[in-house]
Design an enzyme around this catalytic site. Structure first.
Site, PDB file in Angstrom:
ATOM      1  N   GLU A  97       0.725  -1.276  -0.101  1.00 48.59           N
ATOM      2  CA  GLU A  97       0.157  -0.015   0.115  1.00 48.59           C
ATOM      3  C   GLU A  97       0.825   1.094   0.065  1.00 48.59           C
ATOM      4  OE1 GLU A  97      -2.564  -3.200   1.850  1.00 48.59           O
ATOM      5  OE2 GLU A  97      -0.493  -2.563   1.951  1.00 48.59           O
ATOM      6  N   PHE A 159     -11.619  -7.371  13.789  1.00 49.41           N
ATOM      7  CA  PHE A 159     -10.620  -7.831  13.074  1.00 49.41           C
ATOM      8  C   PHE A 159     -10.259  -6.597  11.946  1.00 49.41           C
ATOM      9  CE2 PHE A 159      -9.158 -10.093   9.169  1.00 49.41           C
ATOM     10  CZ  PHE A 159      -7.954 -10.582   9.619  1.00 49.41           C
ATOM     11  N   GLN A 160      -9.065  -6.184  11.715  1.00 49.65           N
ATOM     12  CA  GLN A 160      -8.531  -5.286  10.804  1.00 49.65           C
ATOM     13  C   GLN A 160      -9.194  -3.847  10.986  1.00 49.65           C
ATOM     14  OE1 GLN A 160      -8.444  -7.019   6.746  1.00 49.65           O
ATOM     15  NE2 GLN A 160      -6.263  -7.579   7.237  1.00 49.65           N
ATOM     16  N   LYS A 209     -17.602  -1.206   5.328  1.00 51.18           N
ATOM     17  CA  LYS A 209     -17.971  -2.272   4.326  1.00 51.18           C
ATOM     18  C   LYS A 209     -19.665  -2.385   4.047  1.00 51.18           C
ATOM     19  CE  LYS A 209     -17.249  -7.296   3.360  1.00 51.18           C
ATOM     20  NZ  LYS A 209     -16.281  -8.524   3.841  1.00 51.18           N
ATOM     21  N   MET A 525      24.064   9.417   3.284  1.00 52.70           N
ATOM     22  CA  MET A 525      23.731  10.794   4.058  1.00 52.70           C
ATOM     23  C   MET A 525      24.094  10.578   5.530  1.00 52.70           C
ATOM     24  SD  MET A 525      23.648  13.939   3.565  1.00 52.70           S
ATOM     25  CE  MET A 525      22.714  14.373   2.128  1.00 52.70           C
TER      26      MET A 525
END
Length: 627
Positions: A97, A159-160, A209, A525
């Site tokens: 993602e 969940f999630q 959802k 760096m």
């Protein structure tokens, strides 16, 4: 190796229909202004239709003129993927993602349109946090669409589940939690309007959802409901006249140009203003390409790794005209010692930026295009009445500095390949029409210094957040947005290992980006700072890409469906770059194995004054302070 020939899927090859013409009259075609996406796309009318919330979402994207989205499906967002399958909107399946978010950003930066990314709830959404923060810091128009657990489960630690609206509140221009399917068209239209107008930025739309699954009626256009959101585009005439008066009277003025000039599509006006006044110009890291590097009046980039002339010009100015810039710490150095004798004219579309870091004697709130256009008129009026600044002495001082302290580098004493040489030749061979996308670190600074940026929209990087891993997915997004352009990502071996999995996406989706890995075997760096400030104690900066060749970038490239090349000496640089340029049917990764001891100069150490700029290690410029 056998190059991949990805299947051309009908749903991924189609492009979205053009809904409306862009609202902005951008002054260049290579990268339209951010406001080019219609704020309220009311031209297309859609009769009411019975659809699901997911169908309403996809139809809204089509009505908004979206041609591509970057994302990964998951449980909470899955209902949206069914109507997306038949949509004119192309979906590019990324491998992480974070890659979706940076790809949306790269697309937006290269095209000036709103970039769109999609993720599911919980970890999918939280993986977007870094690219959202990156887009917020760099004022990039992006809309992130996330799935959320069903409404009855919100707040139950389902969940999630993650409160992505709360998590992203400090790093979005605005965000929405959709409560009903009827809200979807309006909130999508509002999200695009907010992302692309005023000071651009990311907007998040979180959709449960069950809202995606619920039946609804879709019609277009919706009525926007954004009370109080009215960005000031046109500056106050009195402030413009005062700025013009100061510009006509100053002895040591400078135009300090930030990324807002690019966002506003004001580059042609900027050039006219500079040439009308004769004032020197400096362009920040985010503004490279806003004013041609080759122009006689361009002093280069200011700040921590800016040119000596640009740093000196800001520091010794008696008038700073800041256009779409924010006086960040990488430009000002130690703030209380920055430009002590300068009167400041600060123009920005975001009133919160004006006076935030440096007091503005003449604050101007407005879009940079309108500010510059009105300054042109006001300055011309001043000149007609005989008020014109004499900058002869000022230019004598600045030209002397440019001659004595030009950008340059020393060839490595151990015979290794110079990274500066590689990047310089890359810019010369690929040319000014290519798009260059940099990661973060030494290679980013060298790319800003040794490639000549002549046109807007040809330099993309993570400026404000400094996100390692930005380059590969952002290059992918830029190439999708501008498929006819040559797109080179200049990445470090450390940055490259964070997001190189998106090269698999590029290979399978037919996105032939080119990646130059500046492989010095270290986190370069950080190692430079350890050399200068930590007694050469190199704690945890060696990556093993030199000593052990782990990973072998050529083999890794081939495993990801790309062409892999390697270059280890100066004699092979040109022919390696030319070989990469000749390949246009697959992504290319070039492993440039360079020396580990090269440093970025000039340098203003963090927390020190710009007066303490070092031209090279142990070499401080000699300034004539009699100004």
């Amino acid at each position: 190796m056998t190059r991949p020939t990805p299947e051309t899927l009908a749903h991924s090859a189609r492009r979205a229909r053009t809904v409306t013409e862009p609202t902005g009259d951008a002054d260049h075609t290579s990268a339209p202004r951010s406001g080019a996406v219609p704020a309220a796309p009311a031209v297309r009318q859609s009769a009411p239709a019975q659809v699901s919330g997911a169908g309403s979402l996809v139809r809204s994207l089509e009505a908004l003129g979206v041609d591509v989205v970057f994302g990964i499906p998951g449980g909470a967002i899955l209902p949206a993927y069914d109507p997306l399958y038949d949509s004119t909107v192309r979906h590019i399946l990324v491998r992480h993602e974070q890659g979706a978010g940076h790809a949306a950003t790269g697309y937006a930066q290269a095209t000036g349109r709103v970039g769109v990314c999609i993720a599911t709830s919980g970890p999918g959404a939280t993986n977007l946090v870094t690219p959202i923060a990156d887009a917020y810091m760099d004022s990039v128009p992006m809309v992130a669409i996330t799935g959320q657990v069903a409404r009855p489960l919100i707040g139950t630690d389902a969940f999630q589940e993650a409160d992505i609206q709360g998590i992203t509140l400090p790093i979005t221009k605005h965000n929405f939690l959709v409560q009903t399917p009827e809200e979807i068209p309006r909130m999508l239209a509002e999200a695009f309007h907010l992302a692309s107008t005023g000071r651009p930025g990311p907007v998040l739309v979180d959709i449960p959802k069950d809202v995606l699954q619920a039946p609804t009626t879709f019609s277009w256009p919706p009525t926007l409901d954004l009370p109080g959101y009215r960005p000031t585009l046109h500056p106050h005439g009195k402030q413009i006249r005062e700025a013009a008066r100061l510009m006509a009277a100053a002895r040591r003025p400078i135009l300090y140009v930030g990324g807002g000039v690019l966002k506003a599509g004001a580059t042609e006006g900027l050039r006219r203003l500079a040439e009308l006044t004769g004032i020197p110009v400096v362009t920040t890291l985010m503004a490279l390409g806003a004013f041609p590097d080759s122009h006689r009046q361009h002093l280069g980039m200011p700040g921590m790794h800016g040119t000596v002339a640009a740093v000196y010009g800001l520091q010794k100015a008696d008038l700073i005209v800041a256009l779409g810039a924010r006086f960040d710490d990488r430009v000002t150095g130690k703030l209380d010692s920055f430009a002590p004798d300068a009167t400041v004219v600060h123009a920005d579309i975001d009133p919160a930026e004006i006076g935030k870091n440096r007091h503005a004697d003449v604050p101007i709130v407005g879009d940079a295009r309108h500010v510059i256009d009105e300054l042109l008129t006001a300055v011309a009026t001043e000149q007609k009445t005989g008020h014109r600044a004499d900058l002869t002495d000022w230019w004598t001082q600045l030209d002397d500095l440019r001659e004595r302290y030009p950008l340059g580098y020393e060839e490595p004493s151990d015979g290794t390949l110079s990274p500066q040489y590689v990047i310089k030749r890359l810019g010369e061979i690929a040319g000014p029409d290519a798009i260059y996308v940099a990661g973060v670190g030494q290679h980013q600074m060298w790319a800003s210094q040794f490639i000549s940026y002549e046109k807007p929209g040809t330099w993309l990087n993570s400026g404000g957040l400094g996100t390692m891993g930005y380059a590969v997915p952002a290059a992918m997004g830029a190439k999708v947005g501008r498929p006819d352009a040559v797109v080179w990502a200049v990445d470090g071996d450390g940055c490259f290992q964070m997001t190189n999995q998106e090269l698999a996406t590029c290979a399978l989706e037919g996105i032939p980006v080119k990646i130059a890995v500046i492989n010095n075997g270290n986190l370069g760096m950080v190692r430079q700072w350890q050399t200068l400030f930590y007694g050469e104690r190199y704690s945890n900066t060696e990556l093993g890409t030199h000593k052990h060749r782990i990973p072998d970038f050529v083999k890794l490239a081939e495993a990801l469906g790309c062409v892999g090349l390697r270059c280890e000496n100066a004699d092979d640089v040109d022919k390696t770059i030319e070989a990469a340029m000749a390949i246009n049917d697959a992504p290319v990764v070039v492993d440039f194995v360079v020396g580990k001891d090269a440093m970025v100069w000039p340098m203003v150490a963090a927390g020190t004054s710009n007066d303490e700029i070092m031209f090279a290690r142990g070499v401080r410029p000699a300034f004539d302070d009699e100004v």
